[in-house]
Design a protein around this motif. Sequence first.
Motif, PDB file in Angstrom:
ATOM      1  N   ALA A  99      14.722  -1.298  17.872  1.00  0.00           N
ATOM      2  CA  ALA A  99      14.702  -0.050  18.622  1.00  0.00           C
ATOM      3  C   ALA A  99      13.349   0.045  19.318  1.00  0.00           C
ATOM      4  CB  ALA A  99      14.902   1.125  17.678  1.00  0.00           C
ATOM      5  N   SER A 100      13.272   0.777  20.429  1.00  0.00           N
ATOM      6  CA  SER A 100      12.028   0.827  21.196  1.00  0.00           C
ATOM      7  C   SER A 100      10.875   1.386  20.369  1.00  0.00           C
ATOM      8  CB  SER A 100      12.211   1.653  22.463  1.00  0.00           C
ATOM      9  OG  SER A 100      12.591   2.976  22.137  1.00  0.00           O
ATOM     10  N   SER A 101      11.182   2.211  19.372  1.00  0.00           N
ATOM     11  CA  SER A 101      10.139   2.773  18.519  1.00  0.00           C
ATOM     12  C   SER A 101       9.592   1.750  17.534  1.00  0.00           C
ATOM     13  CB  SER A 101      10.695   3.957  17.730  1.00  0.00           C
ATOM     14  OG  SER A 101      11.662   3.521  16.802  1.00  0.00           O
ATOM     15  N   ARG A 102      10.281   0.623  17.381  1.00  0.00           N
ATOM     16  CA  ARG A 102       9.951  -0.460  16.454  1.00  0.00           C
ATOM     17  C   ARG A 102      10.104  -0.038  14.997  1.00  0.00           C
ATOM     18  NH1 ARG A 102       7.890  -4.930  14.645  1.00  0.00           N
ATOM     19  NH2 ARG A 102       7.564  -6.630  16.100  1.00  0.00           N
ATOM     20  N   GLU A 103      10.625   1.143  14.750  1.00  0.00           N
ATOM     21  CA  GLU A 103      10.774   1.614  13.381  1.00  0.00           C
ATOM     22  C   GLU A 103      11.949   0.947  12.680  1.00  0.00           C
ATOM     23  OE1 GLU A 103      11.063   5.827  13.407  1.00  0.00           O
ATOM     24  OE2 GLU A 103       9.042   6.121  14.185  1.00  0.00           O
ATOM     25  N   THR A 104      13.017   0.658  13.427  1.00  0.00           N
ATOM     26  CA  THR A 104      14.218   0.068  12.828  1.00  0.00           C
ATOM     27  C   THR A 104      14.757  -1.036  13.719  1.00  0.00           C
ATOM     28  OG1 THR A 104      15.750   1.573  13.958  1.00  0.00           O
ATOM     29  CG2 THR A 104      14.877   2.298  11.831  1.00  0.00           C
ATOM     30  N   ILE A 105      15.624  -1.862  13.136  1.00  0.00           N
ATOM     31  CA  ILE A 105      16.378  -2.796  13.954  1.00  0.00           C
ATOM     32  C   ILE A 105      17.591  -2.038  14.503  1.00  0.00           C
ATOM     33  CG2 ILE A 105      15.623  -4.736  12.542  1.00  0.00           C
ATOM     34  CD1 ILE A 105      18.448  -4.816  11.315  1.00  0.00           C
ATOM     35  N   LEU A 106      18.195  -2.567  15.549  1.00  0.00           N
ATOM     36  CA  LEU A 106      19.383  -1.939  16.128  1.00  0.00           C
ATOM     37  C   LEU A 106      20.591  -2.342  15.281  1.00  0.00           C
ATOM     38  CD1 LEU A 106      18.530  -2.706  19.863  1.00  0.00           C
ATOM     39  CD2 LEU A 106      18.409  -0.467  18.747  1.00  0.00           C
ATOM     40  N   LEU A 107      21.007  -1.462  14.410  1.00  0.00           N
ATOM     41  CA  LEU A 107      22.040  -1.811  13.430  1.00  0.00           C
ATOM     42  C   LEU A 107      23.413  -2.009  14.053  1.00  0.00           C
ATOM     43  CD1 LEU A 107      20.852   0.536  10.571  1.00  0.00           C
ATOM     44  CD2 LEU A 107      20.917  -1.960  10.480  1.00  0.00           C
TER      45      LEU A 107
ATOM     46  N   ARG B 211       0.856  -1.173   0.000  1.00  0.00           N
ATOM     47  CA  ARG B 211       0.000   0.000   0.000  1.00  0.00           C
ATOM     48  C   ARG B 211       0.895   1.227   0.000  1.00  0.00           C
ATOM     49  NH1 ARG B 211      -4.427  -0.622   4.818  1.00  0.00           N
ATOM     50  NH2 ARG B 211      -6.248  -0.407   3.516  1.00  0.00           N
ATOM     51  N   GLY B 212       0.579   2.229  -0.791  1.00  0.00           N
ATOM     52  CA  GLY B 212       1.381   3.444  -0.774  1.00  0.00           C
ATOM     53  C   GLY B 212       2.579   3.357  -1.695  1.00  0.00           C
ATOM     54  N   THR B 213       3.552   4.220  -1.448  1.00  0.00           N
ATOM     55  CA  THR B 213       4.669   4.363  -2.386  1.00  0.00           C
ATOM     56  C   THR B 213       5.852   3.473  -2.058  1.00  0.00           C
ATOM     57  OG1 THR B 213       5.485   6.206  -1.049  1.00  0.00           O
ATOM     58  CG2 THR B 213       4.041   6.752  -2.905  1.00  0.00           C
ATOM     59  N   SER B 214       5.960   3.005  -0.843  1.00  0.00           N
ATOM     60  CA  SER B 214       7.121   2.196  -0.479  1.00  0.00           C
ATOM     61  C   SER B 214       6.699   1.047   0.421  1.00  0.00           C
ATOM     62  CB  SER B 214       8.175   3.060   0.236  1.00  0.00           C
ATOM     63  OG  SER B 214       7.619   3.623   1.407  1.00  0.00           O
ATOM     64  N   SER B 215       7.596   0.093   0.535  1.00  0.00           N
ATOM     65  CA  SER B 215       7.281  -1.100   1.308  1.00  0.00           C
ATOM     66  C   SER B 215       8.470  -1.440   2.197  1.00  0.00           C
ATOM     67  CB  SER B 215       6.994  -2.258   0.349  1.00  0.00           C
ATOM     68  OG  SER B 215       6.639  -3.412   1.063  1.00  0.00           O
ATOM     69  N   PRO B 216       8.210  -1.857   3.454  1.00  0.00           N
ATOM     70  CA  PRO B 216       9.324  -2.196   4.341  1.00  0.00           C
ATOM     71  C   PRO B 216      10.144  -3.350   3.775  1.00  0.00           C
ATOM     72  CG  PRO B 216       7.262  -2.042   5.560  1.00  0.00           C
ATOM     73  CD  PRO B 216       6.908  -2.015   4.114  1.00  0.00           C
ATOM     74  N   GLY B 217      11.458  -3.265   3.940  1.00  0.00           N
ATOM     75  CA  GLY B 217      12.332  -4.312   3.440  1.00  0.00           C
ATOM     76  C   GLY B 217      12.910  -5.184   4.524  1.00  0.00           C
ATOM     77  N   VAL B 218      12.644  -4.818   5.795  1.00  0.00           N
ATOM     78  CA  VAL B 218      13.149  -5.591   6.926  1.00  0.00           C
ATOM     79  C   VAL B 218      11.998  -5.877   7.880  1.00  0.00           C
ATOM     80  CG1 VAL B 218      14.748  -5.664   8.880  1.00  0.00           C
ATOM     81  CG2 VAL B 218      15.444  -4.551   6.739  1.00  0.00           C
ATOM     82  N   TYR B 219      11.840  -7.140   8.225  1.00  0.00           N
ATOM     83  CA  TYR B 219      10.797  -7.561   9.165  1.00  0.00           C
ATOM     84  C   TYR B 219      11.455  -8.222  10.375  1.00  0.00           C
ATOM     85  CZ  TYR B 219       6.631  -7.003   6.174  1.00  0.00           C
ATOM     86  OH  TYR B 219       5.602  -6.500   5.423  1.00  0.00           O
ATOM     87  N   ALA B 220      10.837  -8.016  11.533  1.00  0.00           N
ATOM     88  CA  ALA B 220      11.117  -8.831  12.708  1.00  0.00           C
ATOM     89  C   ALA B 220       9.772  -9.488  13.037  1.00  0.00           C
ATOM     90  CB  ALA B 220      11.637  -7.994  13.861  1.00  0.00           C
ATOM     91  N   PHE B 221       9.348 -10.386  12.179  1.00  0.00           N
ATOM     92  CA  PHE B 221       8.030 -11.034  12.154  1.00  0.00           C
ATOM     93  C   PHE B 221       6.962 -10.054  11.667  1.00  0.00           C
ATOM     94  CE2 PHE B 221      10.528 -13.302  15.349  1.00  0.00           C
ATOM     95  CZ  PHE B 221      10.517 -14.565  14.785  1.00  0.00           C
ATOM     96  N   LEU B 222       6.973  -8.838  12.220  1.00  0.00           N
ATOM     97  CA  LEU B 222       6.117  -7.766  11.743  1.00  0.00           C
ATOM     98  C   LEU B 222       6.997  -6.702  11.100  1.00  0.00           C
ATOM     99  CD1 LEU B 222       3.713  -7.594  14.816  1.00  0.00           C
ATOM    100  CD2 LEU B 222       3.149  -8.427  12.525  1.00  0.00           C
ATOM    101  N   PRO B 223       6.424  -5.844  10.256  1.00  0.00           N
ATOM    102  CA  PRO B 223       7.271  -4.898   9.515  1.00  0.00           C
ATOM    103  C   PRO B 223       7.898  -3.813  10.389  1.00  0.00           C
ATOM    104  CG  PRO B 223       4.940  -4.462   9.105  1.00  0.00           C
ATOM    105  CD  PRO B 223       5.009  -5.748   9.864  1.00  0.00           C
ATOM    106  N   THR B 224       9.147  -3.480  10.075  1.00  0.00           N
ATOM    107  CA  THR B 224       9.740  -2.257  10.594  1.00  0.00           C
ATOM    108  C   THR B 224       9.378  -1.166   9.590  1.00  0.00           C
ATOM    109  OG1 THR B 224      11.814  -2.500   9.377  1.00  0.00           O
ATOM    110  CG2 THR B 224      11.671  -3.594  11.532  1.00  0.00           C
ATOM    111  N   GLU B 225       9.986  -0.004   9.724  1.00  0.00           N
ATOM    112  CA  GLU B 225       9.742   1.052   8.733  1.00  0.00           C
ATOM    113  C   GLU B 225      10.982   1.277   7.871  1.00  0.00           C
ATOM    114  OE1 GLU B 225       7.929   4.566  10.339  1.00  0.00           O
ATOM    115  OE2 GLU B 225       6.565   3.418  11.598  1.00  0.00           O
ATOM    116  N   MET B 226      11.837   0.265   7.802  1.00  0.00           N
ATOM    117  CA  MET B 226      13.076   0.376   7.031  1.00  0.00           C
ATOM    118  C   MET B 226      12.826   0.063   5.554  1.00  0.00           C
ATOM    119  SD  MET B 226      15.770  -1.436   9.678  1.00  0.00           S
ATOM    120  CE  MET B 226      17.192  -1.136   8.605  1.00  0.00           C
TER     121      MET B 226
END
Length: 430
Positions: free
Chosen positions: A349-357, A319-334
């Motif tokens: 990360a606590s925000s769940r937006e990214t993994i801790l790189l 949906r929309g213009t982009s799609s998450p490319g990294v999941y931790a079972f559920l989508p991040t925003e990466m």
Amino acid sequence: MATPREHIEEIRKKKFSIGADALNPLTEDLHQAIKTLSAELYAKDVHFLMELIQNAEDNEYAEGVDPSLEFVITSRDITATGAPATLLVFNNEKGFSPENIESICSIGRSTKKGNRNRGYIGEKGIGFKSVFLITAHPYVFSNGYQIRFSEDPCVHCNLGYVVPEWVDTNPNFSDIKQLYGSGSASALPTTTLILPLKADKVQPVKQQLSSIHRELLLFLSKIKKLSVREDNGDPSLNTVSAIEIASETNFVTRKNIDAQSYTVHLSAEESSNAAENECSYYMWKQKFPVRQECRAEKRMEVDEWVITLAFPIGEHFHRGTSSPGVYAFLPTEMVTNFPFIIQADFLLASSRETILLDNIWNKGILDCVPTAFVNAFISLVRSVEDAPVSSLHRIFKFLPVQSSSYEALNVIRESIKAKLVEENVVQENF
């Protein structure tokens, strides 16, 4: 064995000293601790939704049941509490056990702790508490339990969030039943959550429901159907983009080098979009032993990294213009710019937006991704050896040609390139 109501009364008396001669002197400190934890758990309101989906995935389901989760947001004041809107969550799980009830009446006492190897994807043990971001009074109806919680301190023990209150006056179940399953005559599922929304959270909740990723079910092993709808007296006032997503897995697998390949088919019916509503994915799942130097405290019981790569067959399903490319079972925003999706048990990360790189556990997983990709890619190429040359073109579109905005992922890209050159699959200038 105590009835659900007797169990709730026992919790109130023994745990929270309600009806006892003296209050627990630690209740005020505990209230502040829970309030701080609930507010700081996530940076954005989206995560109450991710937590509820995560909880549904971790629930148990009866044999023969197709696990499903349904969100309905309605303008009706279901609980007669003056709420401007109500979010109903329907889940056909087995239902809350006494242990589950004890858990949501506690902090940090998840029934899933230590069960990572059994497939539980929950993380912090307080997932249910995240609903307080959008509601002051969540209601739980499950397996004979009919209770609500309040973010305000209880008048009897001065503690909020975790003190259960029995609901004598039921919400209007005829209304609720009418809303379940698009007004079908079917009985309500075992578990129903009723969340009267805070006034300032109605729009954020609608926005999050409207932007649920179509690929959400891709890496969930239990939930096979997820739907979102809005109910208004006047349908023209609906602003939530309704969607129903279903997944179907072809379990015919090829096993080698501790890997599986299979196909997942996603379908979606969306009210606002008449475009292509189906997509299949070639899935490659491979296990790697956890390296000793990469072990993490939160994953001490895990001995294998399981990395799954998803390759969309046809147009990317989003949906929309982009799609998450990294999941931790559920989508991040990466958004990775890679033409495939990476899934693993990453620490977030606590925000769940990214993994801790920069986390050593995640670095260990990412180090294994190039090997998994090359194995998957070679397997795909071999699968079409006898097919027309045009089939190869489709497979080569999975190569990560574009660079990523994440440096750690560019390292993966370069490693994939080096390994493919070494295997004589591509030339050095791809």
